[in-house]
Write a protein that holds these residues in place. Structure first.
Motif, PDB file in Angstrom:
ATOM      1  N   ALA A  93      -1.479   7.744  10.106  1.00  0.00           N
ATOM      2  CA  ALA A  93      -1.282   6.300  10.259  1.00  0.00           C
ATOM      3  C   ALA A  93      -2.613   5.576  10.451  1.00  0.00           C
ATOM      4  O   ALA A  93      -2.828   4.486   9.908  1.00  0.00           O
ATOM      5  CB  ALA A  93      -0.355   6.029  11.441  1.00  0.00           C
ATOM      6  N   GLU A  94      -3.524   6.184  11.206  1.00  0.00           N
ATOM      7  CA  GLU A  94      -4.834   5.568  11.422  1.00  0.00           C
ATOM      8  C   GLU A  94      -5.657   5.527  10.143  1.00  0.00           C
ATOM      9  O   GLU A  94      -6.397   4.569   9.898  1.00  0.00           O
ATOM     10  CB  GLU A  94      -5.580   6.325  12.528  1.00  0.00           C
ATOM     11  CG  GLU A  94      -4.970   6.127  13.902  1.00  0.00           C
ATOM     12  CD  GLU A  94      -5.538   7.080  14.942  1.00  0.00           C
ATOM     13  OE1 GLU A  94      -5.580   6.699  16.125  1.00  0.00           O
ATOM     14  OE2 GLU A  94      -5.922   8.214  14.581  1.00  0.00           O
ATOM     15  N   VAL A  95      -5.520   6.554   9.300  1.00  0.00           N
ATOM     16  CA  VAL A  95      -6.265   6.577   8.038  1.00  0.00           C
ATOM     17  C   VAL A  95      -5.767   5.471   7.114  1.00  0.00           C
ATOM     18  O   VAL A  95      -6.574   4.732   6.525  1.00  0.00           O
ATOM     19  CB  VAL A  95      -6.130   7.959   7.367  1.00  0.00           C
ATOM     20  CG1 VAL A  95      -6.649   7.919   5.933  1.00  0.00           C
ATOM     21  CG2 VAL A  95      -6.904   9.010   8.162  1.00  0.00           C
ATOM     22  N   LEU A 153       0.832  -1.203   0.000  1.00  0.00           N
ATOM     23  CA  LEU A 153       0.000   0.000   0.000  1.00  0.00           C
ATOM     24  C   LEU A 153       0.869   1.256   0.000  1.00  0.00           C
ATOM     25  O   LEU A 153       0.615   2.206  -0.753  1.00  0.00           O
ATOM     26  CB  LEU A 153      -0.933  -0.006   1.209  1.00  0.00           C
ATOM     27  CG  LEU A 153      -1.981   1.115   1.282  1.00  0.00           C
ATOM     28  CD1 LEU A 153      -3.228   0.626   2.028  1.00  0.00           C
ATOM     29  CD2 LEU A 153      -1.447   2.357   1.984  1.00  0.00           C
ATOM     30  N   LEU A 154       1.913   1.276   0.840  1.00  0.00           N
ATOM     31  CA  LEU A 154       2.766   2.453   0.922  1.00  0.00           C
ATOM     32  C   LEU A 154       3.521   2.690  -0.388  1.00  0.00           C
ATOM     33  O   LEU A 154       3.697   3.843  -0.809  1.00  0.00           O
ATOM     34  CB  LEU A 154       3.749   2.302   2.090  1.00  0.00           C
ATOM     35  CG  LEU A 154       3.139   2.465   3.484  1.00  0.00           C
ATOM     36  CD1 LEU A 154       4.127   2.011   4.555  1.00  0.00           C
ATOM     37  CD2 LEU A 154       2.734   3.909   3.732  1.00  0.00           C
ATOM     38  N   ARG A 155       3.969   1.609  -1.047  1.00  0.00           N
ATOM     39  CA  ARG A 155       4.666   1.788  -2.323  1.00  0.00           C
ATOM     40  C   ARG A 155       3.754   2.434  -3.368  1.00  0.00           C
ATOM     41  O   ARG A 155       4.205   3.230  -4.191  1.00  0.00           O
ATOM     42  CB  ARG A 155       5.169   0.436  -2.839  1.00  0.00           C
ATOM     43  CG  ARG A 155       6.456  -0.042  -2.194  1.00  0.00           C
ATOM     44  CD  ARG A 155       7.100  -1.149  -3.021  1.00  0.00           C
ATOM     45  NE  ARG A 155       6.223  -2.296  -3.201  1.00  0.00           N
ATOM     46  CZ  ARG A 155       6.131  -3.322  -2.366  1.00  0.00           C
ATOM     47  NH1 ARG A 155       6.892  -3.332  -1.260  1.00  0.00           N
ATOM     48  NH2 ARG A 155       5.328  -4.337  -2.594  1.00  0.00           N
ATOM     49  N   GLN A 161       0.458   7.931  18.340  1.00  0.00           N
ATOM     50  CA  GLN A 161       0.807   6.910  17.373  1.00  0.00           C
ATOM     51  C   GLN A 161       2.082   7.335  16.669  1.00  0.00           C
ATOM     52  O   GLN A 161       2.163   8.427  16.125  1.00  0.00           O
ATOM     53  CB  GLN A 161      -0.313   6.737  16.349  1.00  0.00           C
ATOM     54  CG  GLN A 161      -1.629   6.351  16.954  1.00  0.00           C
ATOM     55  CD  GLN A 161      -1.601   4.969  17.539  1.00  0.00           C
ATOM     56  OE1 GLN A 161      -0.629   4.247  17.364  1.00  0.00           O
ATOM     57  NE2 GLN A 161      -2.636   4.580  18.242  1.00  0.00           N
ATOM     58  N   PRO A 162       3.121   6.488  16.636  1.00  0.00           N
ATOM     59  CA  PRO A 162       4.333   6.857  15.914  1.00  0.00           C
ATOM     60  C   PRO A 162       4.049   6.998  14.436  1.00  0.00           C
ATOM     61  O   PRO A 162       3.213   6.310  13.874  1.00  0.00           O
ATOM     62  CB  PRO A 162       5.273   5.670  16.205  1.00  0.00           C
ATOM     63  CG  PRO A 162       4.359   4.534  16.520  1.00  0.00           C
ATOM     64  CD  PRO A 162       3.170   5.138  17.194  1.00  0.00           C
ATOM     65  N   GLY A 163       4.769   7.924  13.838  1.00  0.00           N
ATOM     66  CA  GLY A 163       4.605   8.113  12.401  1.00  0.00           C
ATOM     67  C   GLY A 163       3.474   9.033  12.036  1.00  0.00           C
ATOM     68  O   GLY A 163       3.211   9.261  10.882  1.00  0.00           O
ATOM     69  N   SER A 188       2.526   3.120  10.791  1.00  0.00           N
ATOM     70  CA  SER A 188       3.305   4.083  11.567  1.00  0.00           C
ATOM     71  C   SER A 188       4.781   4.000  11.215  1.00  0.00           C
ATOM     72  O   SER A 188       5.456   5.019  11.036  1.00  0.00           O
ATOM     73  CB  SER A 188       3.105   3.830  13.066  1.00  0.00           C
ATOM     74  OG  SER A 188       1.746   3.972  13.429  1.00  0.00           O
ATOM     75  N   ALA A 189       5.289   2.775  11.100  1.00  0.00           N
ATOM     76  CA  ALA A 189       6.699   2.605  10.751  1.00  0.00           C
ATOM     77  C   ALA A 189       6.992   3.148   9.354  1.00  0.00           C
ATOM     78  O   ALA A 189       8.014   3.810   9.132  1.00  0.00           O
ATOM     79  CB  ALA A 189       7.078   1.124  10.843  1.00  0.00           C
TER      80      ALA A 189
END
Length: 581
Positions: free
Chosen positions: A236-238, A24-26, A560-562, A286-287
Motif C-alpha cells: 500500500a505504501e509503494v 491507478l488500481l484499474r 497499514q490495512p491492505g 489500502s482499501a
C-alpha cells in the motif's frame, strides 16, 4: 508563523484523490495478476529444478528482522504556531514511532499524541542542512522576498537535533538533551527506517515478488525505465508513493499559491498539506488492495493447482520456442552494448561487498573471542549465559552493527558512479540491501557458531578444554564466511507472459556474462559464483506465534490495512540454559 491552509482537504479534493487511486488500481491490478502467475511458475520451477550446491554451509538464523524498542524523553517542534515542546518518544520493534505528552501516558497505555511508520523517511542531524532543505521546498519569488518578515522558523540553534524528512509527508523535528542520547536515537531511527523500507524485498512470498515486478512494469508502461527507491515500504505504501510522484507537480502548481505565510512558514504548511494528501491516498491504496485480497488468494491457489502438473511442458513448449527466436539478436546486442560495461560494474559491486564482508568477519571474530575469553577467565555459569545471550543478540544490536552499516555508507560514493552511465537512481534501496545482507550474514554466522558450540561442549570439559573447542568452532565459522564471498548477487526470472519470457532470456544471457566476470574478478576458478540463493532467500518469513513486546503492551502501531507483506514480529529470546540461538 506556521501558516496552513484553512482546510487541508475538502470533500471534493478527497474524492479526486480516491478517483486517482481507483484509476491507478484499474491499470495496475491486471499487471499484478499476470505477475502472480509468473511468480508462481518461477517458484514451482525452482522447487522442481536441479538444486545448485550451496557455496556456504552457514545455518539459517530463525530470528526475524527487527529493531530494538527504544524510548526516552525528547523535545518536538509542533503545534500551531509550532514551538518546541517536551514529549516522551517510543520506537516500537516494528519500526513505528510514537510520542506521548509524558512518560506516564505511555506507561498507562494511553493513546499517543501522534505516531508514524518510518517508511520513506530520511534522518538529518544537521540543523543547517535541514533548513537548506526546508528553504528549497518553497523558494520565494523576488517580490515575496522583499515583503516577507525575517524568517525565524527554526532559526534558534538546536544543539542535538533529529530531523525526519519525507518527500510526501509532514516533517518531524525532534531534539535530544545530550549528544549521547542523540546518537542512540539516530541508530534506532535509522534501523527503523531500513526495517520498514525493505519489507517487500525481504519477503519470499510469491505475491511480494509479483508485486515488485508489477510495479516495475507498470511504471515502464508510464514511461519510467530507471531504477529508483519507489518500491520501499509495504504494498500500500509503494502504490501511495507511485501516485504521489505522479500527482506532485500538479499538486504544487494548484496549491502552493494559496498557502498562507512565506518562506519556511509556507514550506511547513506545505508539508502539512502533503501529510493530509498522503493519508488520503494511502487509505485508498489500502482499501483497494484489501478488496483485491480474496481474489488474489483464490488466484494463487488456482495457479498452484493448474501450473504444477504441467510446469515442464509449459517451460519447454512455450518458453523454449521464444528463447530460440530471440537468442541470436540478443547475443549480438549484448556483445556490443553490455560486454564492454560488465567489468566496471562487477568490480564496483564486488569491491563494495568484499569490504562489507571483511567488516562482518572482523566483528564476528571479536565477538567469538570475547566468549572464549570469558570462558577462560570467569567459569561463572550465570556470567557466561549472559555473555552468550549478548552474542546471540549481536545482529540486532545497533551499536556493533553500526560498524557494518557505516561501511555501506562509505561505499555510497563508489556506487554513485554507476548513476550517470547506467541511469541508476535507487541508491537508498541499494544501501538498505547491503545493510540487510550484513545483518543476515551476521545472524546466520552467530546461529551457526552457537549451534556448533552447543554440540561440542559438555559438562565434562574444564574451562581450558571448552575454550579450545570454541576456537575450533570459531575457525570453522570464519571459513564458511569466506566461502560466502562468491554468492553476493541475486536474480529473479519471469515466465508465463511474453514480457516475462523475454526478460528471462535476457537475464539468463546477462547472468552467464556476469558469472564469468565475477569469476575473473574473484581471481579463482573454484570459487562458487552462484547467483541464485543469496539475496533471493534472505530471511525465512515464517509465521511467528509469539506477539511482539509492543503488542503485548497493547500499544503497537497498527499495521497499514491492505498490506500483503507484514512486518514480522519479534521472535522469542534464546533460552538462557543453552548456547543455541
Amino acid at each position: 508563523m506556521g501558516g496552513r491552509p484553512s482546510s487541508p482537504l475538502d470533500k471534493q479534493q478527497r474524492q479526486h484523490l480516491r478517483d486517482q487511486m481507483d484509476t491507478l488500481l484499474r491499470n495496475f491490478l491486471p499487471c499484478y495478476r499476470r505477475q502472480l502467475a509468473a511468480s508462481v511458475l518461477r517458484q514451482i520451477s525452482r522447487e522442481l529444478g536441479p538444486q545448485e550446491p550451496a557455496g556456504s554451509q552457514l545455518l539459517r538464523s530463525k530470528k526475524l528482522p527487527r529493531v530494538r524498542e527504544h524510548q526516552g524523553p525528547l523535545t518536538q517542534f509542533r503545534g500551531h504556531p509550532p514551538r518546541w515542546q517536551p514529549i516522551f518518544c517510543v520506537l516500537r520493534g516494528d519500526g513505528c514511532l510514537e510520542w506521548f505528552s509524558h512518560k506516564e501516558e505511555y506507561e498507562n497505555g494511553n493513546r499517543p499524541l501522534g505516531s508514524t511508520a518510518l517508511t520513506g523517511y530520511t534522518l538529518l542531524t544537521s540543523q543547517r542542512e535541514y533548513l537548506y532543505l526546508l528553504d528549497a521546498l518553497c523558494p520565494a519569488s523576488l517580490g515575496d522576498r522583499t515583503q516577507e518578515e525575517p524568517d525565524s522558523l527554526l532559526e534558534v540553534p538546536v544543539r542535538f537535533p533529529l530531523f525526519l524528512q519525507h518527500p510526501f509527508r509532514r516533517h518531524l523535528c525532534f531534539s535530544a538533551a545530550t549528544r549521547e542520547a542523540q546518537h542512540a536515537w539516530r541508530l534506532a531511527l535509522q534501523g527503523g527506517i531500513r526495517l520498514r523500507g525493505t519489507v517487500l524485498q525481504r519477503s519470499q512470498a510469491p505475491a511480494a515478488r509479483a508485486f515488485l515486478d508489477a510495479v516495475r512494469l507498470y511504471r515502464q508502461h508510464q514511461g519510467h525505465f530507471g531504477d529508483d527507491d519507489v518500491t520501499l515500504g509495504s504494498d500500500a505504501e509503494v502504490l501511495t508513493a507511485v501516485l504521489m510522484r505522479e500527482q506532485l507537480p500538479a499538486l504544487r502548481a494548484q496549491t502552493l499559491p494559496g498557502l498562507q505565510g512565506a518562506g519556511r512558514a509556507r514550506a511547513w504548511a506545505w508539508t502539512e498539506l502533503l501529510e493530509a494528501v498522503h493519508a488520503a491516498v494511502l487509505a485508498g491504496a489500502s482499501a483497494g488492495l484489501r478488496a483485491f485480497q480474496p481474489e488474489k488468494d483464490e488466484l494463487l491457489a488456482t495457479l498452484e493447482k493448474t501450473i504444477r502438473p504441467d510446469v515442464d511442458q509449459l517451460l519447454a513448449r512455450v518458453a523454449g520456442r521464444m528463447r530460440t527466436d530471440i537468442k541470436g539478436p540478443l547475443e549480438s546486442c549484448l556483445r556490443q552494448h553490455v560486454d564492454p560495461q560488465l567489468p566496471r560494474v562487477a568490480q564496483t559491486l564486488l569491491d563494495t561487498v568484499e569490504a562489507l564482508l571483511e567488516v562482518v568477519r572482523t566483528l564476528l571474530a571479536q565477538g567469538m573471542d570475547r566468549l572464549s575469553g570469558h570462558l577462560r577467565q570467569s567459569p561463572s555459569g550465570t556470567r557466561l549465559r549472559r555473555e552468550v545471550y549478548a552474542f546471540g543478540e549481536m545482529p540486532w544490536d545497533l551499536g556493533p552493527m553500526q560498524t557494518c552499516y557505516r561501511e555501506t555508507e562509505r561505499s555510497r560514493g563508489r556506487l554513485g558512479q554507476l548513476a550517470a552511465p547506467f541511469g541508476f537512481l535507487g541508491m537508498q534501496s541499494l544501501m538498505f540491501a547491503a545493510q540487510d545482507l550484513a545483518q543476515q550474514l551476521m545472524a546466520d554466522a552467530v546461529a551457526t557458531f552457537l549451534q556448533l558450540a552447543d554440540q561440542c561442549l559438555t559438562t565434562a570439559l574444564n574451562c581450558d578444554q571448552a575454550a579450545q573447542r570454541l576456537e575450533r568452532v570459531r575457525g570453522r565459522v570464519l571459513k564458511e564466511l569466506r566461502e560466502f564471498e562468491g554468492d553476493v548477487l541475486a536474480v529473479g526470472s519471469q515466465a508465463l507472459t511474453t514480457e516475462g519470457i523475454y526478460e528471462d532470456v535476457i537475464r539468463g544471457c546477462l547472468l552467464q556474462r556476469i558469472d564469468r566476470e565475477l569469476k575473473k574478478a574473484l581471481g579463482a576458478s573454484d570459487v562458487s559464483c552462484t547467483l541464485d540463493g543469496c539475496l533471493e532467500v534472505p530471511w525465512e518469513q515464517e509465521e511467528a506465534d509469539e506477539e511482539t513486546e509492543a503488542e503485548r503492551e497493547g500499544a503497537a502501531c497498527p499495521r497499514q490495512p491492505g498490506s500483503g507483506a507484514q512486518i514480522q514480529p519479534l521472535g522469542p529470546s534464546p533460552s538462557r540454559g543453552t548456547l543455541q540461538s
